[in-house]
Scaffold this motif. Sequence first.
Motif, PDB file in Angstrom:
ATOM      1  N   GLN A  81       6.115  20.099 -12.451  1.00 20.76           N
ATOM      2  CA  GLN A  81       6.094  19.283 -13.656  1.00 20.76           C
ATOM      3  C   GLN A  81       4.750  19.452 -14.360  1.00 20.76           C
ATOM      4  OE1 GLN A  81       5.566  17.885 -10.566  1.00 20.76           O
ATOM      5  NE2 GLN A  81       3.462  17.415 -11.107  1.00 20.76           N
ATOM      6  N   SER A  82       4.722  19.103 -15.648  1.00 19.41           N
ATOM      7  CA  SER A  82       3.502  19.313 -16.431  1.00 19.41           C
ATOM      8  C   SER A  82       2.671  18.044 -16.592  1.00 19.41           C
ATOM      9  CB  SER A  82       3.862  19.875 -17.811  1.00 19.41           C
ATOM     10  OG  SER A  82       4.720  18.962 -18.485  1.00 19.41           O
ATOM     11  N   GLU A  83       3.172  16.895 -16.122  1.00 21.88           N
ATOM     12  CA  GLU A  83       2.408  15.652 -16.244  1.00 21.88           C
ATOM     13  C   GLU A  83       1.361  15.544 -15.139  1.00 21.88           C
ATOM     14  OE1 GLU A  83       4.033  11.901 -17.656  1.00 21.88           O
ATOM     15  OE2 GLU A  83       5.995  12.795 -17.289  1.00 21.88           O
ATOM     16  N   ALA A  84       0.256  14.902 -15.471  1.00 17.56           N
ATOM     17  CA  ALA A  84      -0.818  14.691 -14.496  1.00 17.56           C
ATOM     18  C   ALA A  84      -0.531  13.420 -13.700  1.00 17.56           C
ATOM     19  CB  ALA A  84      -2.157  14.572 -15.218  1.00 17.56           C
ATOM     20  N   TYR A  85      -0.661  13.523 -12.368  1.00 20.93           N
ATOM     21  CA  TYR A  85      -0.367  12.399 -11.483  1.00 20.93           C
ATOM     22  C   TYR A  85      -1.405  12.275 -10.378  1.00 20.93           C
ATOM     23  CZ  TYR A  85       4.490  12.606 -13.238  1.00 20.93           C
ATOM     24  OH  TYR A  85       5.613  12.611 -14.011  1.00 20.93           O
ATOM     25  N   VAL A  86      -1.511  11.070  -9.838  1.00 19.36           N
ATOM     26  CA  VAL A  86      -2.096  10.814  -8.524  1.00 19.36           C
ATOM     27  C   VAL A  86      -0.886  10.697  -7.596  1.00 19.36           C
ATOM     28  CG1 VAL A  86      -3.348   9.163  -7.080  1.00 19.36           C
ATOM     29  CG2 VAL A  86      -4.109   9.591  -9.433  1.00 19.36           C
ATOM     30  N   TRP A  87      -0.893  11.448  -6.517  1.00 11.04           N
ATOM     31  CA  TRP A  87       0.245  11.502  -5.596  1.00 11.04           C
ATOM     32  C   TRP A  87      -0.040  10.674  -4.346  1.00 11.04           C
ATOM     33  CZ3 TRP A  87       4.774  14.249  -6.479  1.00 11.04           C
ATOM     34  CH2 TRP A  87       4.767  15.063  -7.614  1.00 11.04           C
ATOM     35  N   ALA A  88       0.983  10.005  -3.831  1.00  9.41           N
ATOM     36  CA  ALA A  88       0.883   9.259  -2.580  1.00  9.41           C
ATOM     37  C   ALA A  88       2.290   9.166  -1.972  1.00  9.41           C
ATOM     38  CB  ALA A  88       0.305   7.866  -2.831  1.00  9.41           C
ATOM     39  N   VAL A  89       2.353   8.582  -0.784  1.00  8.23           N
ATOM     40  CA  VAL A  89       3.644   8.428  -0.111  1.00  8.23           C
ATOM     41  C   VAL A  89       3.759   7.048   0.508  1.00  8.23           C
ATOM     42  CG1 VAL A  89       4.109  10.868   0.378  1.00  8.23           C
ATOM     43  CG2 VAL A  89       2.736   9.538   1.972  1.00  8.23           C
ATOM     44  N   GLY A  90       4.998   6.599   0.624  1.00  5.20           N
ATOM     45  CA  GLY A  90       5.302   5.362   1.319  1.00  5.20           C
ATOM     46  C   GLY A  90       5.527   5.640   2.793  1.00  5.20           C
ATOM     47  N   GLU A 103       0.835  -1.203   0.000  1.00  5.75           N
ATOM     48  CA  GLU A 103       0.000   0.000   0.000  1.00  5.75           C
ATOM     49  C   GLU A 103       0.867   1.249   0.000  1.00  5.75           C
ATOM     50  OE1 GLU A 103      -3.573  -1.721   2.875  1.00  5.75           O
ATOM     51  OE2 GLU A 103      -2.254  -0.153   3.628  1.00  5.75           O
ATOM     52  N   VAL A 104       0.264   2.347  -0.430  1.00  2.00           N
ATOM     53  CA  VAL A 104       0.780   3.690  -0.230  1.00  2.00           C
ATOM     54  C   VAL A 104      -0.369   4.511   0.337  1.00  2.00           C
ATOM     55  CG1 VAL A 104       2.580   3.554  -2.004  1.00  2.00           C
ATOM     56  CG2 VAL A 104       0.277   4.330  -2.637  1.00  2.00           C
ATOM     57  N   LEU A 105      -0.070   5.670   0.893  1.00  5.07           N
ATOM     58  CA  LEU A 105      -1.123   6.501   1.488  1.00  5.07           C
ATOM     59  C   LEU A 105      -1.237   7.840   0.779  1.00  5.07           C
ATOM     60  CD1 LEU A 105      -0.704   6.078   5.369  1.00  5.07           C
ATOM     61  CD2 LEU A 105      -2.199   4.821   3.814  1.00  5.07           C
ATOM     62  N   HIS A 106      -2.453   8.335   0.750  1.00  3.23           N
ATOM     63  CA  HIS A 106      -2.736   9.698   0.318  1.00  3.23           C
ATOM     64  C   HIS A 106      -3.482  10.357   1.471  1.00  3.23           C
ATOM     65  CE1 HIS A 106      -3.726  12.988  -2.487  1.00  3.23           C
ATOM     66  NE2 HIS A 106      -4.797  13.091  -1.700  1.00  3.23           N
ATOM     67  N   PHE A 107      -2.972  11.499   1.945  1.00  5.63           N
ATOM     68  CA  PHE A 107      -3.605  12.223   3.046  1.00  5.63           C
ATOM     69  C   PHE A 107      -4.439  13.367   2.485  1.00  5.63           C
ATOM     70  CE2 PHE A 107       0.017  10.152   4.956  1.00  5.63           C
ATOM     71  CZ  PHE A 107      -0.491   9.695   6.157  1.00  5.63           C
ATOM     72  N   PRO A 167       8.276   5.890  -7.965  1.00  6.88           N
ATOM     73  CA  PRO A 167       8.910   6.985  -7.211  1.00  6.88           C
ATOM     74  C   PRO A 167       9.110   8.211  -8.105  1.00  6.88           C
ATOM     75  CG  PRO A 167      10.155   4.931  -6.990  1.00  6.88           C
ATOM     76  CD  PRO A 167       9.110   4.706  -8.043  1.00  6.88           C
ATOM     77  N   ILE A 168       9.042   9.379  -7.477  1.00  7.12           N
ATOM     78  CA  ILE A 168       9.304  10.636  -8.184  1.00  7.12           C
ATOM     79  C   ILE A 168      10.244  11.478  -7.320  1.00  7.12           C
ATOM     80  CG2 ILE A 168       7.278  11.832  -7.257  1.00  7.12           C
ATOM     81  CD1 ILE A 168       7.010  13.178 -10.064  1.00  7.12           C
ATOM     82  N   GLY A 169      11.131  12.200  -7.983  1.00 10.48           N
ATOM     83  CA  GLY A 169      12.089  13.064  -7.298  1.00 10.48           C
ATOM     84  C   GLY A 169      13.447  12.401  -7.198  1.00 10.48           C
ATOM     85  N   ASP A 170      14.449  13.227  -6.933  1.00 12.99           N
ATOM     86  CA  ASP A 170      15.814  12.744  -6.765  1.00 12.99           C
ATOM     87  C   ASP A 170      16.436  13.468  -5.582  1.00 12.99           C
ATOM     88  OD1 ASP A 170      18.213  11.449  -7.167  1.00 12.99           O
ATOM     89  OD2 ASP A 170      18.920  12.894  -8.657  1.00 12.99           O
ATOM     90  N   PRO A 171      16.462  12.848  -4.405  1.00 14.47           N
ATOM     91  CA  PRO A 171      15.974  11.503  -4.122  1.00 14.47           C
ATOM     92  C   PRO A 171      14.437  11.470  -4.114  1.00 14.47           C
ATOM     93  CG  PRO A 171      16.667  12.546  -2.090  1.00 14.47           C
ATOM     94  CD  PRO A 171      17.002  13.500  -3.204  1.00 14.47           C
ATOM     95  N   PRO A 172      13.846  10.279  -4.272  1.00 15.72           N
ATOM     96  CA  PRO A 172      12.380  10.192  -4.307  1.00 15.72           C
ATOM     97  C   PRO A 172      11.757  10.716  -3.010  1.00 15.72           C
ATOM     98  CG  PRO A 172      13.372   8.134  -5.039  1.00 15.72           C
ATOM     99  CD  PRO A 172      14.481   8.978  -4.483  1.00 15.72           C
ATOM    100  N   HIS A 173      10.699  11.517  -3.162  1.00 16.23           N
ATOM    101  CA  HIS A 173       9.994  12.068  -2.004  1.00 16.23           C
ATOM    102  C   HIS A 173       8.526  11.652  -1.987  1.00 16.23           C
ATOM    103  CE1 HIS A 173       9.514  14.952  -5.295  1.00 16.23           C
ATOM    104  NE2 HIS A 173       8.333  15.191  -4.771  1.00 16.23           N
ATOM    105  N   ALA A 174       8.078  11.008  -3.060  1.00 10.80           N
ATOM    106  CA  ALA A 174       6.688  10.576  -3.163  1.00 10.80           C
ATOM    107  C   ALA A 174       6.620   9.488  -4.232  1.00 10.80           C
ATOM    108  CB  ALA A 174       5.784  11.747  -3.547  1.00 10.80           C
ATOM    109  N   GLU A 212       8.102   5.967   4.795  1.00  8.68           N
ATOM    110  CA  GLU A 212       9.128   6.896   5.275  1.00  8.68           C
ATOM    111  C   GLU A 212       8.737   8.358   5.130  1.00  8.68           C
ATOM    112  OE1 GLU A 212       9.340   6.122   1.110  1.00  8.68           O
ATOM    113  OE2 GLU A 212       9.517   4.671   2.729  1.00  8.68           O
ATOM    114  N   ARG A 213       7.830   8.699   4.223  1.00  6.29           N
ATOM    115  CA  ARG A 213       7.462  10.099   4.016  1.00  6.29           C
ATOM    116  C   ARG A 213       6.073  10.458   4.544  1.00  6.29           C
ATOM    117  NH1 ARG A 213      11.600  12.716   1.064  1.00  6.29           N
ATOM    118  NH2 ARG A 213      10.635  14.562   1.940  1.00  6.29           N
ATOM    119  N   CYS A 214       5.375   9.493   5.157  1.00  7.21           N
ATOM    120  CA  CYS A 214       4.062   9.802   5.735  1.00  7.21           C
ATOM    121  C   CYS A 214       4.098  10.965   6.727  1.00  7.21           C
ATOM    122  CB  CYS A 214       3.460   8.555   6.393  1.00  7.21           C
ATOM    123  SG  CYS A 214       2.804   7.382   5.198  1.00  7.21           S
TER     124      CYS A 214
END
Length: 179
Positions: free
Chosen positions: A34-43, A11-15, A112-119, A45-47
């Motif tokens: 960024q210009s791409e459309a996404y659904v965002w969530a976190v694992g 699972e991942v979470l979306h708050f 994952p997105i970001g460097d380092p990944p944050h979401a 470590e980033r909750c």
Amino acid sequence: MMTFMRPDPGEVLHFSEDPTIERFVPHVAVTAAQSEAYVWAVGPERCPDYWFPRDCPRAMAWAGPHTTEEDAARIIGSGCGERVHAIEYGWLKALMDVRLYAYRLPADGFEPIGDPPHAVVSKVPVAPLGPPEPVPDLFELHEEAGIQLRLLDNLWPFWNEVTASTLEFSGIRLRNARR
């Protein structure tokens, strides 16, 4: 003692402050870099980055593999754990009053997105695995996770100190911080 508000394996979470979302559809946020459309969530470590009202500016710092003992002691504090979150006094009431919900989403299809990944993000619509769960007391979550929660008059001096240090860090909604 409450349990951490973290995703289970797979699972991942979306708050969200909205408890009525039935399906998450990719979109480009108004503030997106960024210009791409996404659904965002976190694992898991980033909750903790999202244990706040959505628009609350927060500066977060934690010890990483390249953090010096001096920076950790100076910014986090000696014997004070490995992570600190800071908000401004003006957001305290919102932090106390917010009704926050966690949506559990299937991790499959998220990357994952970001460097380092944050979401993590999905480019396709995602249905929650069940109804949203009310997030318990945000102060207790921070305490149980061993995360300091600091109240500051202004985030910018702290943020400037953190970003010039060897700590790892993240800032969210900083555009809403006092100038």
